[in-house]
Design an enzyme around this catalytic site. Structure first.
Site, mmCIF file in Angstrom:
data_model
loop_
_atom_site.group_PDB
_atom_site.id
_atom_site.type_symbol
_atom_site.label_atom_id
_atom_site.label_comp_id
_atom_site.label_asym_id
_atom_site.label_seq_id
_atom_site.Cartn_x
_atom_site.Cartn_y
_atom_site.Cartn_z
ATOM 1 N N LYS A 46 0.803 -1.162 -0.038
ATOM 2 C CA LYS A 46 0.095 -0.152 0.041
ATOM 3 C C LYS A 46 0.954 1.265 -0.070
ATOM 4 C CE LYS A 46 -3.882 -2.724 2.002
ATOM 5 N NZ LYS A 46 -4.700 -2.959 3.231
ATOM 6 N N GLN B 49 -4.587 -1.531 9.043
ATOM 7 C CA GLN B 49 -4.561 -2.651 8.571
ATOM 8 C C GLN B 49 -5.081 -3.815 9.550
ATOM 9 O OE1 GLN B 49 -3.242 -3.667 5.477
ATOM 10 N NE2 GLN B 49 -3.832 -5.819 6.070
ATOM 11 N N ASP C 177 -10.942 2.541 3.299
ATOM 12 C CA ASP C 177 -11.488 1.234 3.213
ATOM 13 C C ASP C 177 -13.078 0.953 2.959
ATOM 14 O OD1 ASP C 177 -9.393 -0.667 3.132
ATOM 15 O OD2 ASP C 177 -9.196 -0.363 5.470
#
Ligand code: NDP
Length: 282
Positions: A52, A96, A119
């Site tokens: 990422k 995460q 997200d």
């Protein structure tokens, strides 16, 4: 012979478009910042976080990295998120997952401002998707819509069957297909006559989490088949939820594993991050 939908190529196209968009924003004085938080040092999570950050660097997004020790308390993590929520230089916040067991995932997801929820997991983002309001869309299903559109697959009016109803893939996938005017059926472990239902599909999305379960007996001749699954087979090679060798000869188009849906997830995360700089501006 089916058209092989190339997720690597399409994700690269998207990243290149975003890179241009970010350069333009920069030229107009707007720099995009993303906070990437990892708690603990799970090796798989470290690989995802690394990828990422690499994608951010490629596109020109400034990334701030927070690598917190395993013993970080929930309070400390929530305080960091709160600080980043208020930080005007940060447009996207990514924690995460999974977080260590002593931290409640739900609390973490809900602590992130929906305006920075790249997200797309916050209940407000999920709700916004179902009623057609502004908000971030979960990256994997958003990536699948891009794969279909950019491969020339029309969704409107098509019979779409989604296998799986998870919050991060199946359910948002169904909402997105509906938004594109597909006729959508969602199936799950309690669905009766799964094969017959799947055989109705013009577009079949497999997000079932079972290696190679979907073979040719689930697929109508000429269907478009999208494989979300990621597994390692007995030889440690990657495979999907779809038995590619059995399905490919009868499908009109199919995604491979690897190189299909997988690369799209990060590309769409980057897309969301760029959107976050502008989505709530107007
Ligand atoms: P989940 O395990 O959360 O959900 C699986 C879904 O499949 C559930 O809704 C379950 O039904 C349903 N299911 C399980 N067994 C059957 C069965 N025998 N018949 C019918 N339905 C069944 O998985 P995810 O949605 O998180 O992920 C699905 C797959 O996609 C996994 O392989 C995962 O690794 C992969 N994945 C890939 C991503 C990518 O970037 N490419 C991103 C996210 C996931 P029920 O609800 O009734 O239990």
């Amino acid at each position: 012979m089916a058209q092989i939908i190339d997720g690597k190529k399409i994700s690269q196209q998207i990243k290149d478009e975003l890179r241009e968009q970010v350069a333009e924003l920069k030229a107009n004085g707007k720099e995009i910042g993303m906070a990437v938080i990892q708690v603990g040092s799970d090796p798989a999570s470290s690989v995802y976080v690394g990828n990422k950050k690499k994608a951010c660097a490629y596109i020109g997004i400034r990334s701030e990295s927070y690598e917190l020790p395993e013993e970080t308390t929930e309070e400390e993590l929530l305080a960091l998120i709160e600080r980043l929520n208020k930080d005007e230089r940060i447009h996207g916040i990514l924690v995460q997952l999974p977080v260590p067991a002593h931290i409640h995932e739900k609390k973490v997801i809900e602590a992130i401002s929906p305006k920075k929820d790249v997200d797309g997991f916050h209940p407000q983002s999920v709700g916004a998707l179902s009623i057609g309001q502004k908000g971030f869309v979960s990256c994997t299903p958003a990536g699948i819509i891009q794969l279909l559109k950019r491969s020339g697959v029309e969704i409107e009016g098509k019979e779409c069957v989604v296998i799986g109803r998870s919050n991060i893939v199946g359910k948002p996938m169904a909402m997105l297909l509906l938004r594109e005017n597909g006729t959508v059926t969602v199936t799950h472990s309690k669905t009766k006559n799964l094969k017959e239902v799947c055989k109705r599909a013009d577009i079949l999305i497999a997000a079932v989490g079972r290696p190679k379960m979907i073979d040719a007996s689930y697929v109508k001749e000429g269907a478009v088949v999208i494989d979300v699954g990621i597994h390692r087979n007995e030889n440690n090679k990657l495979c999907g939820d779809v038995d590619f060798d059995s399905v490919e000869p009868i499908a009109s188009a199919i995604t491979p594993v690897p190189g299909g849906v997988g690369p799209m997830t990060i590309a769409m995360l980057m897309h969301n991050c760029v959107e976050s700089a502008v989505m709530f501006d107007e």
